[in-house]
Design a protein around this motif. Structure first.
Motif, short mmCIF file in Angstrom:
data_model
loop_
_atom_site.label_atom_id
_atom_site.label_comp_id
_atom_site.label_asym_id
_atom_site.label_seq_id
_atom_site.Cartn_x
_atom_site.Cartn_y
_atom_site.Cartn_z
N ASP A 51 62.49 75.35 111.15
CA ASP A 51 61.13 75.68 110.72
C ASP A 51 60.14 74.90 111.58
O ASP A 51 60.43 73.79 112.04
N ILE A 52 58.96 75.45 111.80
CA ILE A 52 57.95 74.76 112.61
C ILE A 52 57.19 73.74 111.78
O ILE A 52 57.03 72.59 112.18
N ASP B 195 57.40 67.60 113.09
CA ASP B 195 57.33 69.06 113.04
C ASP B 195 58.43 69.68 113.90
O ASP B 195 59.15 69.00 114.64
N TRP C 163 58.35 71.55 116.51
CA TRP C 163 58.19 71.42 117.95
C TRP C 163 58.75 70.09 118.44
O TRP C 163 59.41 70.02 119.47
N MET D 186 63.88 79.52 115.77
CA MET D 186 62.74 78.94 115.07
C MET D 186 62.24 79.87 113.97
O MET D 186 62.21 81.10 114.13
N THR E 64 58.92 80.64 111.56
CA THR E 64 57.49 80.36 111.49
C THR E 64 56.81 81.30 110.52
O THR E 64 57.12 82.49 110.47
N ARG F 197 53.60 81.50 110.76
CA ARG F 197 52.38 81.79 111.49
C ARG F 197 52.52 83.10 112.26
O ARG F 197 53.59 83.45 112.73
N ASP G 240 51.77 80.00 119.14
CA ASP G 240 52.70 79.05 118.53
C ASP G 240 54.13 79.40 118.90
O ASP G 240 54.96 78.53 119.18
N THR G 241 54.44 80.69 118.88
CA THR G 241 55.77 81.14 119.24
C THR G 241 56.08 80.84 120.69
O THR G 241 57.16 80.35 121.04
N GLY H 174 56.97 77.32 121.31
CA GLY H 174 58.37 77.07 120.97
C GLY H 174 59.29 77.43 122.10
O GLY H 174 60.24 76.69 122.42
N TYR I 236 63.03 83.53 117.61
CA TYR I 236 62.25 83.16 116.43
C TYR I 236 62.28 84.28 115.41
O TYR I 236 62.51 85.45 115.74
N ILE J 67 59.88 85.44 111.93
CA ILE J 67 58.68 85.17 111.14
C ILE J 67 59.01 85.23 109.66
O ILE J 67 59.65 86.18 109.19
#
Length: 224
Positions: free
Chosen positions: A53-54, A60, A62, A78, A80, A82, A87-88, A91, A99, A101
């Protein structure tokens, strides 16, 4: 061999749902509720995949991704909540492979996880690919440049191998996305571009062999 997945998620309910679903598929699952605990577990166990998770307490996602990448190329998926694409992409720049969502369905999470965990050689696939000073050994998933080891993430390796297997052939962005992530991938072309950029950075002067074909895609071409 039973593979181990480390889930790093501060929401207990979501963490337990993911854990139960993955355990039902035969995976060994470790849980971390924050970034610091995640790093401790990662260094204590032989982990084959990190679901990260971010937004985490302590450290965090990252920061965790960055620290793992300093010592390992283990696949990182990842999570997220968001919708901000920047942000993606951050990563990916830090070394994440894929990733999802949140909220995500367990079948999608499982499919993405299996893709990153599946290192089996494809029947009929050559064991060694080479060109332009780059050598790719498929069974061991290792890459060398002029005889020196080059450390790539899971996704970077898949992109390079696919391009080299089709040396001289233009592969469209759609072909690459389908090959690397699958037909159900919901990401955008910027995701592919980000991984290509990271791959080129690691190849250094040998990045010239990955050629961008405007309005078409990419190809691997041996250049002087």
């Amino acid at each position: 061999m039973v593979k181990t997945i480390l889930i790093v998620e501060d929401q207990q309910v979501l963490r337990e749902i993911m854990k139960e679903y993955l355990q039902d598929e035969g995976y060994n699952v470790l849980e971390a509720r924050d970034g610091r605990q995640a790093l401790e577990l990662f260094h204590e166990h032989d982990v084959h995949l990190v679901i990260l998770d971010i937004m985490l307490p302590e450290l965090d996602g990252w920061s965790v991704c960055r620290r793992i990448r300093k010592v390992s190329n283990v696949p990182i998926l990842m999570l997220t909540a968001r919708s901000d694409e920047d942000d993606t992409l951050l990563g990916f720049e830090l070394g994440a492979d894929d990733y999802v969502i949140k909220p995500c369905s367990p079948p999608i999470l499982l499919a993405r996880s299996k893709r990153l965990l599946d290192n089996r050689p494809v029947h009929g696939r050559r064991e060694m690919l080479s060109g332009g000073g780059i050598a790719v050994h498929l069974p061991s998933r290792t890459v060398s440049i002029d005889g020196e080891n080059c450390s790539l993430t899971h996704t970077e390796f898949e992109i390079l191998a696919y391009l080299m297997e089709n040396k001289g052939i233009i592969l469209t962005r759609e072909q690459l996305i389908t090959k690397i992530w699958g037909y159900d991938y919901e990401g955008e072309e910027r995701t592919l571009s980000s991984h290509i950029r990271n791959l080129r950075a690691k190849l250094g002067e040998h990045a010239k062999h990955i050629v961008t074909v405007i309005r078409s895609g990419y190809k691997f071409e041996e250049r002087p």
